[in-house]
Design a protein around this motif. Structure first.
Motif, mmCIF file in Angstrom:
data_model
loop_
_atom_site.group_PDB
_atom_site.id
_atom_site.type_symbol
_atom_site.label_atom_id
_atom_site.label_comp_id
_atom_site.label_asym_id
_atom_site.label_seq_id
_atom_site.Cartn_x
_atom_site.Cartn_y
_atom_site.Cartn_z
ATOM 1 N N UNK A 146 0.847 -1.188 0.000
ATOM 2 C CA UNK A 146 0.000 0.000 0.000
ATOM 3 C C UNK A 146 0.883 1.238 0.000
ATOM 4 N N UNK A 147 0.585 2.184 -0.904
ATOM 5 C CA UNK A 147 1.323 3.441 -0.942
ATOM 6 C C UNK A 147 0.472 4.506 -0.253
ATOM 7 N N UNK A 148 0.941 4.953 0.911
ATOM 8 C CA UNK A 148 0.212 5.960 1.679
ATOM 9 C C UNK A 148 0.631 7.353 1.237
ATOM 10 N N UNK A 149 -0.333 8.248 1.193
ATOM 11 C CA UNK A 149 -0.041 9.646 0.852
ATOM 12 C C UNK A 149 -0.528 10.536 1.984
ATOM 13 N N UNK A 150 0.394 11.327 2.540
ATOM 14 C CA UNK A 150 0.055 12.284 3.590
ATOM 15 C C UNK A 150 0.335 13.691 3.085
ATOM 16 N N UNK A 151 -0.600 14.585 3.349
ATOM 17 C CA UNK A 151 -0.419 15.992 3.004
ATOM 18 C C UNK A 151 -0.516 16.840 4.264
ATOM 19 N N UNK A 152 0.422 17.771 4.404
ATOM 20 C CA UNK A 152 0.387 18.736 5.504
ATOM 21 C C UNK A 152 0.219 20.115 4.877
ATOM 22 N N UNK A 153 -0.910 20.752 5.170
ATOM 23 C CA UNK A 153 -1.280 22.024 4.533
ATOM 24 C C UNK A 153 -1.312 23.107 5.604
ATOM 25 N N UNK A 154 -0.583 24.202 5.367
ATOM 26 C CA UNK A 154 -0.578 25.278 6.354
ATOM 27 C C UNK A 154 -0.843 26.619 5.672
ATOM 28 N N UNK A 155 -1.144 27.598 6.475
ATOM 29 C CA UNK A 155 -1.369 28.969 5.979
ATOM 30 C C UNK A 155 -0.224 29.867 6.435
ATOM 31 N N UNK A 156 0.969 29.291 6.455
ATOM 32 C CA UNK A 156 2.137 30.005 6.967
ATOM 33 C C UNK A 156 2.743 30.971 5.979
#
Length: 733
Positions: free
Chosen positions: A508-518
Motif C-alpha cells: 500500500x502506498x500511503x499519501x500524507x499531506x500537511x497544509x498550512x497557511x504560513x
C-alpha cells in the motif's frame, strides 16, 4: 620510326609499372580504406591506357593501331571517371554537386563508342612512325566539349577539396590532385587537341597521365602513413610514446629502443657506447629475469639511473613459427604514482581518524547531554505524580515538554549524521498505523494550541489497519513536517490529510499531506529546502527555534523507505508538503474512523502498571541519575537498590540475587561491559540467565544497541528512559 618505338617502350613500361602499383594498392593492410581500392582501379585504368596507346605507336598496321586505341580509350574514360570519384572520396564537397559531377563523368561510357569509331580517326605512317588525326565532325566536337567540361568539373572539385580540408594533409593531397590535373590536361594538347587540327598525335596525355598517377599514388601512400595500422603504430610508438619502450633479444641484449628510452637512458648509452647493453644494465634485476612462464609479466623494480622506482611490463615476442625471438619491455616511472598512493594512504588514514573523531564526539555529546536530561525528565515525571498545585504542575509540565524538545533536537543531529554517513537503517515490524497517526496528532495539537492555531485532520478510513514497516520513522516523518508547519505558521491553520494513493496486492502506498497557511517559501529557496543545517529566508524566520534539520531528516527517512516528498508553496500564502510512503500490508482491514478528540494530559503515566516484588539493581556513576531511577522504579512497586560503580555492583551481587540489573554503559574505572562480564563470572544464579542485565546508555549512535547485545547484555534502554519501553522490558522478562 625509332621515335614511335621509343614512345611504345615508354608506354608499355609505364603500363607494367601502373599494373604493379595497382596490385600494391590492393594489398591486405590497406584494403579496408575506400581510397586505396579506388586507387587500385585507377592504376589498372592507367595500365590499360598505356598498353593500348603503346600498341598504337608500336605497330605499322593501321588496323592494329585502331584496336590499340580502342583498348586505350577504355583506360582513358575509366581513368577520368575514377579520378572524379577519388576526389570526392578524399575530400569534402557538397553531396549534390559531387553526384552531378560523377554522373557527368559516367557519360564517358556513352561517348566512348562513337569516339572509337573507325569513321572518326585516321591512322597513318609518317617519318616518326604510326600516328593519327581526327576527322572534323560532331563526334570530335562532342569529345572535345566533354573533355573541357570534365576539366572544369575537376577544377571545381579539387578547389572544394582544398577549401574544405580539415587538416594540413588533406590540403596537401588536394594540391597534389591539382598538379595531376594540370599534368594530364597539358599532355592532352598533344594527342587530343592537335589531332583535331590535322597534326599527327604525339602520346602526350598517355605519358603524363602516368606521371599524374604517380603523384596521386604517393599522395595516398602518405595518407596511409597517417592511418592506424600495425606498421604505422610502430613508427608512432618510436616517435610519440612518452614512456620508454625497449626490445631485447633472447639473451637479454638491447636491440631496439624508442625515442623516450633514448632520452631517459642517454647516460647509459653514452657510458657503454658500442658495447653490448644487457637488461641488467638498465634495471635492478636478477640475471634469470627473462626466464619466466607465460606471455607477460609486470614487476616493480628500480632504474639503474638515479635509482628511480619503475614498473616494467615484459612481453614475449614470437615469430611466425611460434619461436621466441625476443622481449619487448615498457617502462613506467612510478615516482609520481607512488607519491599519489602515499598521499591517498595518508588521506585515508586522516578520513578514518576524522570519522572516528566524529563518531566519538557524537557518542560523547549524546552521553553528556542525555545524562542530565535523564534526571530532568525523570524528576519531572515524579513531580507530576505527586500532589502539587495546578500552577506548579503547569510549570513542571513545561519543564518536561522543554526537555523532550531538547531531546528531539539531539535526536535530529544524530539522525542526520546517520543519514549522511549511510548508516541509517530501518527497524521494520508489524504496527498499527492508527497509533502512529494518533501520536503525531497529540504532539502537534499541543504545539498548535500554544500558538493559537487551528489544527485539523482528515484521514481516509480505508487505510489498512495493520502494516509492516518502521513506525518510529513514519512517526518521525509526520511529526517533523507537522512541527515545521506549526513553527512557520503565525496565523490560521495546519491540516493533516492521509489516504491510500495506491493499493497493489500486499503493498500500500500511503499519501500524507500537511497544509498550512504560513509564510510560504520563495521559488529560489525550494531547492535549498531539504539541505542540512540550512534555514531559508532567515530575515523572515528570525526567532524561530530549531536545528534546521527536520526536512532533511524527512527526506532521508522517506528515500530510505522508497517514497518521495514534494512541496508546493506560495510565498506569504501557505505551503503543502506531500509525502508518499510504500508499506507492506499485514491486515487489509480498514483502519476506520480515528477522528476522536485526543486530549493531551499533564499527568505522568509512570507506575500505571505494577511489578511488586521485582528486585532491581540500578548501576550508574551519576548520583542524580541513580536517585531518579530508583524513585521511578519504586513507582512500579519494585524493590530497587543502587550502586555508583561497577565494582560496587559486583560486591552487591556476591551477596544478593537481583531479577534485573540496569547497568550504565559508560562509567569511569570499570565500564558497564566489564562489570556485566564479572557478574556473569560469579557463576551460580548469575550464570544461569535468571537475572536480566540491561544496558542503560546515553549513547544513541547507530550500532550501539547491536554492539551491546552482542557483548552479552539481555536488553537495552537509552537515556532518558522511555517508560513504555521500560514497562515492555519488565513485562517480557
Amino acid at each position: 620510326m625509332y621515335v614511335a618505338q621509343i614512345y611504345s617502350i615508354i608506354l608499355l613500361s609505364f603500363g607494367a609499372a601502373a599494373f604493379y602499383l595497382g596490385i600494391s594498392a590492393a594489398r591486405k593492410r590497406f584494403r579496408d580504406y575506400a581510397g586505396n581500392a579506388i586507387l587500385g582501379l585507377l592504376c589498372f585504368s592507367s595500365s590499360v591506357w598505356c598498353y593500348g596507346f603503346g600498341l598504337v605507336f608500336l605497330t605499322a598496321d593501321p588496323r592494329v593501331a585502331y584496336w590499340g586505341r580502342t583498348l586505350g580509350m577504355i583506360g582513358v574514360f575509366g581513368y577520368l571517371i575514377i579520378v572524379q570519384i577519388l576526389v570526392g572520396v578524399l575530400g569534402t564537397m557538397p553531396t549534390k554537386l559531387y553526384r552531378f559531377f560523377c554522373a557527368f563523368a559516367f557519360l564517358g561510357l556513352i561517348i566512348y563508342f562513337p569516339t572509337v569509331s573507325p569513321d572518326v580517326t585516321v591512322y597513318y605512317m609518317e617519318e616518326a612512325g604510326m600516328t593519327y588525326t581526327f576527322k572534323p565532325g560532331l563526334i570530335s566536337n562532342v569529345y572535345t566539349v566533354y573533355s573541357l567540361i570534365f576539366a572544369i568539373n575537376m577544377i571545381i572539385s579539387i578547389s572544394c577539396m582544398i577549401k574544405n580540408a580539415k587538416n594540413r594533409r588533406e590540403k596537401v593531397t588536394g594540391n597534389r590532385m591539382g598538379i595531376t590535373l594540370i599534368i594530364v590536361f597539358v599532355g592532352m594538347i598533344l594527342d587530343t587537341i592537335l589531332p583535331m587540327f590535322g597534326f599527327g598525335a604525339i602520346p602526350g596525355s598517355s605519358i603524363t597521365q602516368f606521371l599524374g598517377l604517380l603523384v596521386i599514388y604517393y599522395a595516398i601512400v602518405d595518407l596511409n602513413k597517417t592511418r592506424i595500422t600495425p606498421m604505422n603504430m610502430s613508427q608512432y610508438i618510436y616517435r610519440s610514446v612518452s614512456e620508454p619502450v625497449m626490445v631485447f633479444d633472447t639473451e637479454g641484449i638491447l636491440r631496439l629502443s624508442n625515442k623516450a628510452a633514448d632520452d631517459i637512458f642517454s647516460e647509459t648509452f653514452a657510458k657503454y657506447e658500442d658495447k653490448t647493453l644487457r637488461i641488467t644494465d638498465f634495471f635492478a634485476l636478477d640475471k634469470g629475469y627473462l626466464d619466466y612462464e607465460g606471455n607477460h609479466r609486470v614487476d616493480d623494480t628500480n632504474s639503474v639511473i638515479g635509482d628511480i622506482p619503475v614498473q616494467i611490463q615484459t612481453s614475449r615476442i614470437a615469430d611466425g613459427f611460434g619461436d621466441l625471438i625476443g622481449f619487448i619491455i615498457t617502462v613506467k616511472d612510478m615516482t609520481h604514482i607512488n607519491e599519489i598512493m602515499d598521499s591517498l594512504v595518508e588521506a585515508k588514514k586522516l578520513a578514518e581518524a576524522n570519522s572516528l573523531a566524529k563518531s566519538t564526539f557524537l557518542a560523547n555529546m549524546s552521553h553528556e547531554i542525555r545524562t542530565p536530561l535523564n534526571a530532568i525528565v525523570g524528576f519531572s515525571e515524579l513531580l507530576l505524580k505527586s500532589d502539587i498545585s495546578d500552577e506548579d504542575r503547569e510549570q513542571v509540565d513545561d519543564i518536561r515538554n522543554s526537555s523532550h524538545n531538547l531531546l528531539a533536537i539531539i535526536n535530529d543531529i544524530l539522525d542526520i549524521s546517520k543519514i549522511e554517513s549511510g548508516k541509517m537503517e530501518l527497524n521494520e515490524i508489524n504496527y498499527n498505523i492508527a497509533d502512529v497517526i494518533k501520536d503525531a496528532y497529540l504532539i502537534t495539537e499541543t504545539l498548535a494550541k500554544a500558538k493559537g492555531l487551528k489544527f485539523s485532520m482528515d484521514i481516509d478510513e480505508n487505510i489498512p489497519a495493520k502494516l509492516y514497516g518502521d513506525p518510529v520513522r513514519v512517526r518521525g516523518i509526520l511529526v517533523n513536517i507537522l512541527n515545521n508547519a506549526v513553527k512557520y505558521t503565525k496565523f490560521g491553520s495546519v491540516r493533516l490529510e492521509g489516504k491510500v494513493k495506491e493499493n497493489d496486492g500486499d503493498m500500500s502506498v500511503l499519501e500524507f499531506k500537511v497544509i498550512d497557511t504560513g509564510i510560504g517559501i520563495k521559488v529560489d529557496d525550494k531547492e535549498k529546502l531539504f539541505e542540512s543545517f540550512l534555514r531559508v529566508d532567515k530575515k523572515s524566520n528570525s526567532g524561530i527555534e530549531g536545528t534546521g534539520l527536520g526536512l532533511a531528516i524527512v527526506k532521508g527517512f522517506v528515500e530510505l523507505m522508497g517514497g518521495s516528498v514534494d512541496v508546493e508553496s506560495t510565498y506569504n500564502v501557505g505551503t503543502t508538503f506531500t509525502v508518499t510512503i510504500p508499506q507492506k500490508i499485514v491486515e487489509n482491514v480498514p483502519m476506520g474512523n480515528i477522528l476522536v478528540k485526543f486530549e493531551s494530559t499533564s499527568k505522568s503515566s509512570i507506575g500505571a502498571v505494577k511489578f511488586p516484588g521485582v528486585k532491581v539493581l540500578a548501576v550508574d556513576d551519576n548520583k542524580v541519575n541513580l536517585k531518579v531511577i530508583t524513585k521511578i522504579l519504586k513507582q512500579y512497586e519494585m524493590e530497587a537498590e543502587s550502586a555508583d560503580s561497577g565494582l560496587a555492583a559486583i560486591e552487591l551481587c556476591k551477596t544478593k540475587e537481583y531479577d534485573i540489573i540496569l547497568m550504565d554503559q559508560m562509567m569511569p574505572g570499570m565500564d558497564g561491559v566489564e562489570a556485566m562480564n564479572h557478574i556473569r563470572e560469579l557463576g551460580g544464579y548469575y550464570a544461569s540467565g535468571k537475572c536480566l542485565i540491561v544496558a542503560l546508555t546515553a549513547n544513541a549512535i547507530t550500532g550501539v544497541k547491536e554492539q551491546l547485545i552482542g557483548e552479552g547484555f539481555d536488553g537495552y534502554l537509552s537515556k532518558p528512559i522511555n517508560f513504555v519501553e521500560l514497562e515492555e522490558l519488565l513485562s517480557n522478562r
